[in-house]
Design a protein around this motif. Structure first.
Motif, PDB file in Angstrom:
ATOM      1  N   SER A  50      -0.173  -1.365  -2.675  1.00  0.00           N
ATOM      2  CA  SER A  50       1.065  -0.831  -2.106  1.00  0.00           C
ATOM      3  C   SER A  50       1.866  -1.861  -1.326  1.00  0.00           C
ATOM      4  O   SER A  50       3.006  -1.580  -0.934  1.00  0.00           O
ATOM      5  CB  SER A  50       0.753   0.367  -1.203  1.00  0.00           C
ATOM      6  OG  SER A  50       0.009  -0.038  -0.055  1.00  0.00           O
ATOM      7  N   LYS A  51       1.292  -3.045  -1.076  1.00  0.00           N
ATOM      8  CA  LYS A  51       2.016  -4.049  -0.301  1.00  0.00           C
ATOM      9  C   LYS A  51       1.414  -5.429  -0.534  1.00  0.00           C
ATOM     10  O   LYS A  51       0.347  -5.568  -1.147  1.00  0.00           O
ATOM     11  CB  LYS A  51       1.981  -3.720   1.191  1.00  0.00           C
ATOM     12  CG  LYS A  51       0.583  -3.633   1.775  1.00  0.00           C
ATOM     13  CD  LYS A  51       0.613  -3.197   3.240  1.00  0.00           C
ATOM     14  CE  LYS A  51      -0.801  -3.102   3.820  1.00  0.00           C
ATOM     15  NZ  LYS A  51      -0.769  -2.677   5.243  1.00  0.00           N
TER      16      LYS A  51
ATOM     17  N   LEU B  37       0.797  -5.613  -4.198  1.00  0.00           N
ATOM     18  CA  LEU B  37       2.047  -5.124  -4.776  1.00  0.00           C
ATOM     19  C   LEU B  37       2.670  -6.163  -5.693  1.00  0.00           C
ATOM     20  O   LEU B  37       3.215  -5.824  -6.752  1.00  0.00           O
ATOM     21  CB  LEU B  37       3.029  -4.737  -3.669  1.00  0.00           C
ATOM     22  CG  LEU B  37       4.393  -4.218  -4.128  1.00  0.00           C
ATOM     23  CD1 LEU B  37       4.259  -3.035  -5.067  1.00  0.00           C
ATOM     24  CD2 LEU B  37       5.250  -3.847  -2.914  1.00  0.00           C
TER      25      LEU B  37
ATOM     26  N   THR C  66       3.421  -5.399  -9.523  1.00  0.00           N
ATOM     27  CA  THR C  66       4.779  -5.584 -10.036  1.00  0.00           C
ATOM     28  C   THR C  66       4.788  -6.484 -11.263  1.00  0.00           C
ATOM     29  O   THR C  66       5.519  -6.231 -12.238  1.00  0.00           O
ATOM     30  CB  THR C  66       5.681  -6.170  -8.936  1.00  0.00           C
ATOM     31  OG1 THR C  66       5.693  -5.290  -7.811  1.00  0.00           O
ATOM     32  CG2 THR C  66       7.100  -6.372  -9.442  1.00  0.00           C
TER      33      THR C  66
ATOM     34  N   GLU D  54       6.849   4.091  -1.898  1.00  0.00           N
ATOM     35  CA  GLU D  54       7.757   2.947  -2.010  1.00  0.00           C
ATOM     36  C   GLU D  54       7.303   1.993  -3.111  1.00  0.00           C
ATOM     37  O   GLU D  54       8.120   1.457  -3.865  1.00  0.00           O
ATOM     38  CB  GLU D  54       7.828   2.221  -0.669  1.00  0.00           C
ATOM     39  CG  GLU D  54       8.500   3.028   0.434  1.00  0.00           C
ATOM     40  CD  GLU D  54       8.444   2.326   1.779  1.00  0.00           C
ATOM     41  OE1 GLU D  54       7.843   1.231   1.859  1.00  0.00           O
ATOM     42  OE2 GLU D  54       9.005   2.879   2.754  1.00  0.00           O
ATOM     43  N   ALA D  55       5.984   1.788  -3.198  1.00  0.00           N
ATOM     44  CA  ALA D  55       5.450   0.874  -4.213  1.00  0.00           C
ATOM     45  C   ALA D  55       5.683   1.406  -5.621  1.00  0.00           C
ATOM     46  O   ALA D  55       6.106   0.663  -6.515  1.00  0.00           O
ATOM     47  CB  ALA D  55       3.966   0.643  -3.970  1.00  0.00           C
ATOM     48  N   THR D  56       5.410   2.688  -5.836  1.00  0.00           N
ATOM     49  CA  THR D  56       5.576   3.238  -7.184  1.00  0.00           C
ATOM     50  C   THR D  56       7.046   3.230  -7.600  1.00  0.00           C
ATOM     51  O   THR D  56       7.359   2.999  -8.780  1.00  0.00           O
ATOM     52  CB  THR D  56       4.997   4.660  -7.274  1.00  0.00           C
ATOM     53  OG1 THR D  56       5.538   5.475  -6.220  1.00  0.00           O
ATOM     54  CG2 THR D  56       3.486   4.637  -7.154  1.00  0.00           C
TER      55      THR D  56
ATOM     56  N   LYS E 254       9.196   0.944  -6.771  1.00  0.00           N
ATOM     57  CA  LYS E 254       9.452  -0.444  -7.162  1.00  0.00           C
ATOM     58  C   LYS E 254       8.853  -0.742  -8.531  1.00  0.00           C
ATOM     59  O   LYS E 254       9.471  -1.429  -9.354  1.00  0.00           O
ATOM     60  CB  LYS E 254       8.872  -1.395  -6.115  1.00  0.00           C
ATOM     61  CG  LYS E 254       9.110  -2.863  -6.432  1.00  0.00           C
ATOM     62  CD  LYS E 254       8.656  -3.777  -5.298  1.00  0.00           C
ATOM     63  CE  LYS E 254       8.955  -5.234  -5.642  1.00  0.00           C
ATOM     64  NZ  LYS E 254       8.595  -6.164  -4.542  1.00  0.00           N
TER      65      LYS E 254
END
Length: 267
Positions: free
Chosen positions: A16-17, A21, A25, A46-48, A50
């Motif tokens: 997630s970060k 992340l 990505t 927020e991660a999903t 992105k």
């Protein structure tokens, strides 16, 4: 270079970060279906978002407490129900730190639960899906401190050394299944959490915690551990080698411990 990830499936723990992340990505940009596991619901959302923007429209975030065996098992059961098989598992979870005299037994146990056992449990839960897939890869993230010791992170380093050993051992036992297993050891990487934690400390020395060169200057001044390139690394630089190792394109690298640290004086 086509990594052969289009349509494949990937799980990134701690995705997630930060480095996790960046890795997730990169999988998304390469066309993989991606699931990220972490604890915080807001960060997962927020991660999903992105990841969907990056090329994984069905990206999923799964809330998992990585120090809890049952939570890890439940998280991977969601993946099994969703996909049934898994091509790539990248495990990025890292524990806290502390000096030897500051840590009691409970803190040591907590550190090993996150630094070592979360990896053991994640791999155990993922193995049936990895074996069911046409090809499978596992990459764990350890740390360059397992070779370049720092008294401030004694338990963290011990737990990561154990994870590195488990990873090397699994490369042998899983070779017969065609599952390649490797370990990446990041050096000093400028993540958002790193910057947030140290911005005031570096600022007191007239340095910018977002600047890779300033960060390495601070590391050298305080810990006497410079790197040959003279700067800290970026999450994307960890992601590129990690995703290659976790891809179908990697057909012959297994059992490796890969330093990604800007150059150092150890082998």
């Amino acid at each position: 270079m086509d990594l052969g990830l289009a349509g494949s499936t990937a799980v990134v723990t701690g995705g997630s970060k930060g480095m996790g992340l960046a890795i997730a990505t990169t999988f998304a940009e390469e066309g993989a279906k991606v699931a990220v596991m972490a604890r915080g619901a807001e960060a997962l959302e927020e991660a999903t978002a992105k990841l969907r923007d990056a090329g994984a429209p069905d990206a999923v975030g799964i809330s998992v407490e990585m120090s809890d065996a049952s939570s890890i098992a439940a998280g991977f059961e969601i993946v099994a129900q969703r996909w049934g098989e898994l091509n790539s598992l990248v495990h990025t979870i890292g524990p806290g730190d502390g000096y030897f005299e500051e840590m009691d037994d409970a803190q040591w146990e907590e550190t090993f639960a996150l630094g070592t056992m979360s990896g053991v449990r994640s791999i155990r839960a993922a193995l049936p899906m990895l074996r069911a897939a046409q090809w499978g890869r596992i990459v764990t993230l350890s740390a360059h401190s397992i070779q370049r010791q720092n008294p401030r992170i004694v338990a963290y380093t011990a737990s990561k050394a154990a994870l590195s050993s488990v990873t090397k051992n699994l490369s042998k036992s899983l070779a017969k299944d065609g599952i390649l297993v490797n370990c990446v050891c990041p050096g000093t990487i400028v993540t958002a959490s790193f910057t947030e934690a140290l911005k005031d400390i570096l600022a007191a020395d007239g340095l910018d915690a977002t600047d890779p060169t300033d960060v390495m200057t601070w590391i050298d001044n305080n810990f006497h551990q410079p790197c040959d390139l003279g700067r800290a690394g970026l999450p994307e630089e960890i992601a590129s080698i990690t995703v290659y190792l976790a891809s179908r394109r990697n057909g012959y690298v297994t059992g490796a411990t890969v330093n990604v640290d800007g150059g150092s004086d150890f082998v």
